[in-house]
Scaffold this active site. Structure first.
Site, PDB file in Angstrom:
ATOM      1  N   LYS A 194       0.838  -1.198   0.000  1.00  0.00           N
ATOM      2  CA  LYS A 194       0.000   0.000   0.000  1.00  0.00           C
ATOM      3  C   LYS A 194       0.878   1.255   0.000  1.00  0.00           C
ATOM      4  CE  LYS A 194      -3.463   2.391   2.768  1.00  0.00           C
ATOM      5  NZ  LYS A 194      -4.472   2.354   3.813  1.00  0.00           N
ATOM      6  N   GLU A 200      10.529  -4.647   4.491  1.00  0.00           N
ATOM      7  CA  GLU A 200      10.611  -6.060   4.085  1.00  0.00           C
ATOM      8  C   GLU A 200      10.292  -6.198   2.603  1.00  0.00           C
ATOM      9  OE1 GLU A 200       8.980  -4.898   6.703  1.00  0.00           O
ATOM     10  OE2 GLU A 200       9.040  -6.282   8.409  1.00  0.00           O
ATOM     11  N   GLY A 252      -4.832  -1.709   4.899  1.00  0.00           N
ATOM     12  CA  GLY A 252      -3.994  -2.822   4.445  1.00  0.00           C
ATOM     13  C   GLY A 252      -4.627  -4.184   4.699  1.00  0.00           C
ATOM     14  N   ARG A 253      -5.136  -4.390   5.902  1.00  0.00           N
ATOM     15  CA  ARG A 253      -5.682  -5.718   6.253  1.00  0.00           C
ATOM     16  C   ARG A 253      -7.078  -5.928   5.702  1.00  0.00           C
ATOM     17  NH1 ARG A 253      -4.621  -2.421  10.382  1.00  0.00           N
ATOM     18  NH2 ARG A 253      -6.277  -1.684  11.763  1.00  0.00           N
ATOM     19  N   GLU A 338      -4.627  -6.583  14.890  1.00  0.00           N
ATOM     20  CA  GLU A 338      -4.140  -5.259  14.479  1.00  0.00           C
ATOM     21  C   GLU A 338      -5.290  -4.251  14.554  1.00  0.00           C
ATOM     22  OE1 GLU A 338      -0.620  -4.650  11.555  1.00  0.00           O
ATOM     23  OE2 GLU A 338      -2.370  -4.183  10.344  1.00  0.00           O
ATOM     24  N   HIS A 369      -4.641 -33.292  17.631  1.00  0.00           N
ATOM     25  CA  HIS A 369      -3.513 -34.120  18.044  1.00  0.00           C
ATOM     26  C   HIS A 369      -2.350 -33.266  18.530  1.00  0.00           C
ATOM     27  CE1 HIS A 369      -5.586 -37.628  16.471  1.00  0.00           C
ATOM     28  NE2 HIS A 369      -6.051 -36.789  15.575  1.00  0.00           N
ATOM     29  N   LYS A 497       9.437  -0.786  14.176  1.00  0.00           N
ATOM     30  CA  LYS A 497      10.013  -0.472  12.853  1.00  0.00           C
ATOM     31  C   LYS A 497      11.129   0.547  13.009  1.00  0.00           C
ATOM     32  CE  LYS A 497       5.776  -0.945  10.059  1.00  0.00           C
ATOM     33  NZ  LYS A 497       4.792  -0.233   9.247  1.00  0.00           N
TER      34      LYS A 497
END
Ligand code: F6P
Length: 532
Positions: A194, A200, A252-253, A338, A369, A497
């Protein structure tokens, strides 16, 4: 109202869910919408508790705030932005106005461009230096990765395009492992960000460009970009014909419905992608119009608030009995944590209650399990959100799907009913007696009375997946409104950050660690002595 909710939650601790259960409750504590059914009858919530939760919706002005969101008012107040991801799937709706401008022509125009590009890639008209595109690599992180990665896996039976891969971690292992087996001459790289500043993503994008440049004469020609920052995509060298932009009112999400969904669109094709959007749109329409008691996102949210802020259960497990929803818990972690992991309310005051819960999970039956032991017999109560489809895609394996459904239902039943000491003793009375029988039996007791909800759907089609994701988005919105927080900013990610940026030269040995705390400085020293 929160203290009354907490009192009600405390009172519920001594209540028996099996005793509450009845045919009337099984129907009365369930909501149907968009072809799905959400059952919250296996909880300790009573009519009085539910009435209180519904009254909290009124007190919080839920309908008004919902209208404000859909009408494009700037409800993300700390960033001064509207919240309009719903416009991205408003396929049959009318105008959506921001600042007296209808955003829909632009939204639909971008969708048409994305479809055109996806078709060209899928049909081999957009080609790499070595021919038709065989592999697409989406480079993004957080909301620019989790949504398309989750949905691409979920809709695997619909894939008929090139293979799609996702790189997110700045750990070079991720991109190395993904790019290693690929042919750069037939690979398309999509840089999804965005802001187009995320360290990253920009680091991985540069690595991918260098990898491509080793074999491809014009590497930038095999790149596309998805971003709100078109100046930055141009600076990276990507032609605007392959840049798909969106507005800052898409969080963003919440962004996979638009350009960030390009990798999914290429994988499943325009028709299935539109079906995915339509599924979400049908949930939007339901959320806007159904009264609270019959409103699936509202009741999912109220059940969440009941368990977290009411009963004090700090986590919730999302347990899809659907292997292809493997990434859904991770996706929901970002969406929910978030959005609603905030400590102050909209006006900046301390939140009077706990914020949103810790969300975690894993598909069933695998989790059974691994960690279900704690859910059944641990000392903490974990509300579980199960989900399962009536039908699978592997038609040649119907007995496996029946087994899957049986396991899902059995877990919810076991959590509710438990197993008493007498029942446990009866099971082992031939093996043990006296004190040893008592001791052994106590290990086999299940306290039961543990709450769970169940979402059932016909089959994991694109429509159903769209509806499920939109259901959870609106659930987060409702919980956020009742908590009085801003669910649409994420200031809590900033400090880390900034510190990482400052630490990089320290790790590289270019600047000293003297101004760091003793622990950090000593860890840097250790890592440097061992090869960092
Ligand atoms: O750091 C958090 C975050 O801003 C998320 O909210 C977002 O989804 C992710 O980073 C990626 O951001 P971008 O799409 O701008 O690269």
């Amino acid at each position: 109202m929160w203290s009354t909710l907490a009192q009600k939650g405390q009172a519920a601790a001594g209540r028996s869910i099996p005793e509450l259960m009845s045919a009337e409750r099984a129907d009365g504590y369930a909501v149907e919408a968009c072809g799905m059914r959400f059952d919250y009858s296996k909880t300790a919530m009573t009519d009085a508790d539910r009435d209180h939760l519904l009254a909290m919706c009124d007190a919080a002005g839920l309908s008004e705030k919902r209208r404000a969101m859909f009408e494009g008012r700037a409800i993300n107040e700390t960033e001064g932005r509207a919240v309009l991801h719903t416009a991205l799937r408003n396929l049959s709706g009318g105008a959506v106005m921001i600042d007296e401008q209808d955003v829909m022509p632009r939204v639909l125009g971008t969708l048409a461009r994305m479809e055109g590009f996806a078709r060209a890639v899928r049909e081999g008209n957009f080609r790499g230096q070595g021919g038709a595109i065989t592999d697409v690599v989406n480079i993004g992180i957080g909301g620019s990765d989790l949504g398309p990665a989750m949905a691409t896996l979920a809709l695997a039976p619909y894939h008929d395009g090139p293979r799609c891969h996702f790189v997110s971690n700045v750990d070079g292992a991720h991109i190395a492992d993904i790019l290693g087996p690929l042919n750069p001459e037939t690979t398309l790289i999509i840089v999804a960000s965005k802001t187009f500043t995320t360290i990253e993503t920009m680091t991985n994008a540069a690595t991918a460009k260098a990898w491509m440049a080793e074999r491809v004469r014009d590497p930038a020609a095999q790149f596309a970009a998805l971003s709100t920052a078109q100046d930055k995509t141009a600076a990276f060298g990507i032609s605007e014909t392959r840049v798909f932009g969106f507005a800052d009112w898409v969080g963003g999400r919440y962004s996979m419905w638009g350009p960030i969904g390009l990798s999914l669109l290429i994988a499943i094709g325009p028709e299935a992608f539109r079906a995915f959007l339509r599924g979400a749109e049908s949930m939007d329409i339901h959320f806007k119009s159904a009264n609270p008691l019959e409103n699936m996102p509202v009741m999912l949210a109220l059940t969440g608030l009941w368990h977290n802020q009411g009963c004090g259960h700090a986590t919730r497990a999302v347990l899809p009995y659907e292997q292809r929803l493997n990434r859904l818990p991770a996706y929901l972690q970002q969406l929910e944590m978030e959005s609603n992991g905030k400590r102050v309310s909209m006006d900046g005051a301390d939140l009077p209650v706990d914020s949103g819960p810790v969300v975690w999970g894993e598909p069933g039956t695998n989790g059974q399990h691994a960690f279900y032991q704690l859910i059944h017999q641990g000392t903490r109560i974990i509300p579980c959100e199960f989900m399962v489809g009536a039908e699978g895609f592997e038609h040649e394996l119907p007995h496996q799907h029946r087994l899957l459904i049986a396991n899902c239902l059995a877990q919810a039943e076991a959590l509710m009913k438990g197993r008493s000491l007498d029942e446990a003793k009866a099971l082992i009375k031939d093996k043990f007696s006296g004190d040893e029988l008592e001791r052994q039996a106590r290990h086999r007791v299940f306290p039961g009375n543990r709450p769970s909800t169940m979402l059932v759907y016909p089959k994991l089609t694109p429509e159903v997946l769209g509806a499920i994701v939109a259901l959870y988005e609106h659930r987060v919105f409702v919980e956020g409104v009742l908590l009085g927080i801003n669910s649409f900013d994420q200031w809590g990610v900033e400090l880390g950050k900034e510190l990482a940026k400052a630490l990089e030269p320290v790790v590289a040995g270019e600047t000293s660690a003297d101004d760091k705390d003793a622990s950090t400085a000593s860890l840097v020293g250790w890592l440097q002595r061992h090869g960092a």
